[in-house]
Scaffold this motif. Structure first.
Motif, PDB file in Angstrom:
ATOM      1  N   PHE A 196       0.862  -1.214   0.308  1.00 35.94           N
ATOM      2  CA  PHE A 196       0.161   0.176  -0.086  1.00 35.94           C
ATOM      3  C   PHE A 196       0.922   1.219   0.075  1.00 35.94           C
ATOM      4  O   PHE A 196       1.945   1.252   0.857  1.00 35.94           O
ATOM      5  CB  PHE A 196      -0.883  -0.047   1.253  1.00 35.94           C
ATOM      6  CG  PHE A 196      -1.738  -1.270   1.274  1.00 35.94           C
ATOM      7  CD1 PHE A 196      -2.767  -1.368   0.217  1.00 35.94           C
ATOM      8  CD2 PHE A 196      -1.466  -2.323   2.304  1.00 35.94           C
ATOM      9  CE1 PHE A 196      -3.513  -2.515   0.570  1.00 35.94           C
ATOM     10  CE2 PHE A 196      -2.171  -3.360   2.198  1.00 35.94           C
ATOM     11  CZ  PHE A 196      -3.318  -3.676   1.529  1.00 35.94           C
ATOM     12  N   PRO A 197       0.682   2.264  -1.009  1.00 39.16           N
ATOM     13  CA  PRO A 197       1.519   3.352  -0.940  1.00 39.16           C
ATOM     14  C   PRO A 197       0.927   4.212   0.090  1.00 39.16           C
ATOM     15  O   PRO A 197      -0.023   4.322   0.674  1.00 39.16           O
ATOM     16  CB  PRO A 197       0.994   3.833  -2.313  1.00 39.16           C
ATOM     17  CG  PRO A 197      -0.420   3.598  -2.463  1.00 39.16           C
ATOM     18  CD  PRO A 197      -0.410   2.149  -1.777  1.00 39.16           C
ATOM     19  N   PRO A 198       1.779   5.412   0.365  1.00 31.27           N
ATOM     20  CA  PRO A 198       1.444   6.494   1.257  1.00 31.27           C
ATOM     21  C   PRO A 198       0.280   7.179   0.835  1.00 31.27           C
ATOM     22  O   PRO A 198      -0.120   7.218  -0.521  1.00 31.27           O
ATOM     23  CB  PRO A 198       2.647   7.457   1.247  1.00 31.27           C
ATOM     24  CG  PRO A 198       3.930   6.696   0.659  1.00 31.27           C
ATOM     25  CD  PRO A 198       2.980   5.623  -0.282  1.00 31.27           C
ATOM     26  N   PRO A 199      -0.744   7.524   1.677  1.00 29.42           N
ATOM     27  CA  PRO A 199      -0.246   7.577   2.981  1.00 29.42           C
ATOM     28  C   PRO A 199      -0.962   6.155   4.233  1.00 29.42           C
ATOM     29  O   PRO A 199      -0.765   6.355   5.206  1.00 29.42           O
ATOM     30  CB  PRO A 199      -1.475   8.614   3.617  1.00 29.42           C
ATOM     31  CG  PRO A 199      -2.650   8.695   2.654  1.00 29.42           C
ATOM     32  CD  PRO A 199      -1.969   8.365   1.635  1.00 29.42           C
ATOM     33  N   ALA A 200      -1.509   5.283   3.281  1.00 23.99           N
ATOM     34  CA  ALA A 200      -2.041   4.093   3.852  1.00 23.99           C
ATOM     35  C   ALA A 200      -1.079   3.688   4.646  1.00 23.99           C
ATOM     36  O   ALA A 200      -1.198   3.237   5.905  1.00 23.99           O
ATOM     37  CB  ALA A 200      -2.586   3.111   2.866  1.00 23.99           C
ATOM     38  N   CYS A 201       0.277   3.203   4.292  1.00 23.75           N
ATOM     39  CA  CYS A 201       1.216   2.602   4.804  1.00 23.75           C
ATOM     40  C   CYS A 201       1.736   3.459   6.149  1.00 23.75           C
ATOM     41  O   CYS A 201       2.548   2.619   6.961  1.00 23.75           O
ATOM     42  CB  CYS A 201       2.500   2.291   3.873  1.00 23.75           C
ATOM     43  SG  CYS A 201       3.193   3.640   3.123  1.00 23.75           S
ATOM     44  N   TRP A 202       1.653   4.681   5.951  1.00 26.88           N
ATOM     45  CA  TRP A 202       2.088   5.506   7.211  1.00 26.88           C
ATOM     46  C   TRP A 202       1.131   5.481   8.463  1.00 26.88           C
ATOM     47  O   TRP A 202       1.317   5.606   9.480  1.00 26.88           O
ATOM     48  CB  TRP A 202       2.231   6.748   6.828  1.00 26.88           C
ATOM     49  CG  TRP A 202       3.209   7.089   5.702  1.00 26.88           C
ATOM     50  CD1 TRP A 202       4.616   6.381   5.545  1.00 26.88           C
ATOM     51  CD2 TRP A 202       3.196   8.171   4.840  1.00 26.88           C
ATOM     52  NE1 TRP A 202       5.018   7.042   4.586  1.00 26.88           N
ATOM     53  CE2 TRP A 202       4.479   8.073   3.957  1.00 26.88           C
ATOM     54  CE3 TRP A 202       2.678   9.496   4.704  1.00 26.88           C
ATOM     55  CZ2 TRP A 202       4.968   9.037   3.122  1.00 26.88           C
ATOM     56  CZ3 TRP A 202       2.813  10.266   3.612  1.00 26.88           C
ATOM     57  CH2 TRP A 202       4.069   9.938   2.881  1.00 26.88           C
ATOM     58  N   ASP A 203      -0.292   5.438   8.026  1.00 30.41           N
ATOM     59  CA  ASP A 203      -1.357   5.685   8.721  1.00 30.41           C
ATOM     60  C   ASP A 203      -2.039   4.348   9.511  1.00 30.41           C
ATOM     61  O   ASP A 203      -2.594   4.448  10.429  1.00 30.41           O
ATOM     62  CB  ASP A 203      -2.376   6.531   8.114  1.00 30.41           C
ATOM     63  CG  ASP A 203      -1.810   7.975   7.696  1.00 30.41           C
ATOM     64  OD1 ASP A 203      -0.974   8.416   8.442  1.00 30.41           O
ATOM     65  OD2 ASP A 203      -2.346   8.811   7.005  1.00 30.41           O
ATOM     66  N   ILE A 204      -2.058   3.269   8.722  1.00 33.41           N
ATOM     67  CA  ILE A 204      -2.491   2.074   9.299  1.00 33.41           C
ATOM     68  C   ILE A 204      -1.672   1.756  10.462  1.00 33.41           C
ATOM     69  O   ILE A 204      -0.501   1.650  10.628  1.00 33.41           O
ATOM     70  CB  ILE A 204      -2.442   0.872   8.335  1.00 33.41           C
ATOM     71  CG1 ILE A 204      -3.577   1.379   7.151  1.00 33.41           C
ATOM     72  CG2 ILE A 204      -2.926  -0.384   9.001  1.00 33.41           C
ATOM     73  CD1 ILE A 204      -3.270   0.211   5.974  1.00 33.41           C
ATOM     74  N   ASP A 205      -2.437   1.363  11.850  1.00 31.08           N
ATOM     75  CA  ASP A 205      -1.580   1.435  12.945  1.00 31.08           C
ATOM     76  C   ASP A 205      -1.520  -0.037  13.564  1.00 31.08           C
ATOM     77  O   ASP A 205      -0.972  -0.173  14.801  1.00 31.08           O
ATOM     78  CB  ASP A 205      -2.406   2.222  14.129  1.00 31.08           C
ATOM     79  CG  ASP A 205      -3.790   1.841  14.550  1.00 31.08           C
ATOM     80  OD1 ASP A 205      -4.086   0.619  13.908  1.00 31.08           O
ATOM     81  OD2 ASP A 205      -4.413   2.409  15.188  1.00 31.08           O
ATOM     82  N   SER A 206      -1.963  -1.259  12.866  1.00 32.33           N
ATOM     83  CA  SER A 206      -1.626  -2.541  13.503  1.00 32.33           C
ATOM     84  C   SER A 206      -1.488  -3.537  12.372  1.00 32.33           C
ATOM     85  O   SER A 206      -1.937  -3.342  11.161  1.00 32.33           O
ATOM     86  CB  SER A 206      -2.694  -2.717  14.347  1.00 32.33           C
ATOM     87  OG  SER A 206      -3.848  -3.145  13.546  1.00 32.33           O
ATOM     88  N   ALA A 207      -0.864  -4.657  12.560  1.00 30.66           N
ATOM     89  CA  ALA A 207      -0.517  -5.638  12.047  1.00 30.66           C
ATOM     90  C   ALA A 207      -1.875  -6.294  11.564  1.00 30.66           C
ATOM     91  O   ALA A 207      -2.135  -6.842  10.526  1.00 30.66           O
ATOM     92  CB  ALA A 207       0.428  -6.811  12.607  1.00 30.66           C
TER      93      ALA A 207
END
Length: 321
Positions: free
Chosen positions: A239-250
């Motif tokens: 997943f490109p930014p911002p998703a990879c920055w903002d998702i907060d858990s495995a």
């Protein structure tokens, strides 16, 4: 000549196995090593996330390789602690260590309980941290009040020459911004045109120092196996930014990646059973001017990858160069 390094992925591999792998990588002919620094993996399937700074001391003692680490100061890590860590490794292993600094990801930083700032705030916070870390590595006593707070900090154990602080970027705009403060630039594999634009933006803005690239690969003797490894381990990482920055858990990464296809994974990972094709792709990245390329096999088993790339891929790359 471009150096080819081994990437130690703490999110996927137990630290003892990673220590064995980096020893093996040196014996197989890899020139360098690089370490991730996460609190959480991107997927529960990856299943690990050891403390990078503890491991770095062991790995640098166990090998003669130069090492780097990618770190995000400002939330999970106070910049004075990172300056102390950099100073200690630099003092113990002179000339062998660099640290790349970036703005971080919520999956690692949310553990403090503080809110996850906007990207522009994270960038401003990183810039403050860079100034604090540099001053501490010069031996200054530092007090600072801003997005980070520092009270009369001093790093007492330091190398004669501070290790380079490298700017981490994935966009042209961030690469240009890194030129203001960084001793070099690091990014991840992307289309050649995008990487060329990043390098140009960094250099045209006055950026100095070495260029580093992390390349994700998946190799196995059979194509289907290489695909299965990449899809099982790395589909949460497409997943490109911002998703990879903002998702907060495995757990959330696993839910949103349930329908990711192998074709999508191939957009982020160089997948092939053909070692000659891997060598050609790596050579294409080297031709852009990267001084060091860290090769990350996205599988959890590293032994066969290290042996194969050491025996077949690295000699092809050096012969071509």
């Amino acid at each position: 000549m471009t150096l080819y390094g081994f990437h130690a992925s703490h999110e996927q591999v137990h630290p003892s196995a990673l220590l064995d792998a980096v020893r093996q990588a040196e014996q197989a002919g890899f020139d360098a090593a690089m370490s991730s620094d996460h609190f959480s993996p991107w997927s529960e399937r990856q299943g690990q996330s050891a403390f990078a700074w503890t491991w770095l001391g062991a790995a640098m003692q166990a090998t003669t390789l130069p090492f780097g680490v990618v770190n995000a100061p400002g939330q999970r890590y106070h910049p004075a602690i990172i300056a102390q860590a950099i100073g200690t490794l630099g003092a113990m292993f002179p000339g062998r260590f660099w640290a790349a600094l970036g703005t971080g990801e919520a999956s690692n930083e949310h553990i403090t309980g503080a809110g996850w700032p906007r990207k522009d705030v994270r960038a401003a916070r990183l810039r403050e941290c860079v100034d604090v870390i540099r001053a501490l590595l010069r031996g200054e006593e530092v007090s600072h009040d801003g997005l980070v707070t520092v009270d009369r900090a001093r790093v007492w154990t330091r190398p004669d020459e501070p290790p380079p602080l490298i700017g981490a970027a994935v966009s042209v705009a961030t690469a240009r911004w890194c030129a203001e403060w960084a001793d070099g630039l690091i990014t991840v594999n992307a289309p050649l045109e995008h990487l060329r634009a990043m390098i140009d933006a960094y250099r045209e803005a006055g950026g100095q120092g070495r260029l580093y690239l992390q390349v994700h690969v998946s190799w196995a003797p059979e194509e289907e196996q290489a695909e299965a490894i990449a899809h099982e381990q790395w589909r949460s990482n497409v997943f490109p930014p911002p998703a990879c920055w903002d998702i907060d858990s495995a757990a959330t990464f696993d839910v949103v990646s349930e329908s990711v296809s192998i074709e999508q994974v191939r957009g982020s990972v160089q997948v092939s059973s053909d070692l000659g094709l891997h060598a050609a792709r790596l050579a294409g990245f080297a031709e852009l001017g990267f001084d060091e390329i860290a090769i990350h096999h996205v599988g959890q088993e590293q032994t066969a990858f290290v042996d194969a790339f050491g025996a077949k891929v690295l000699p092809q790359l050096r012969s071509a160069a």
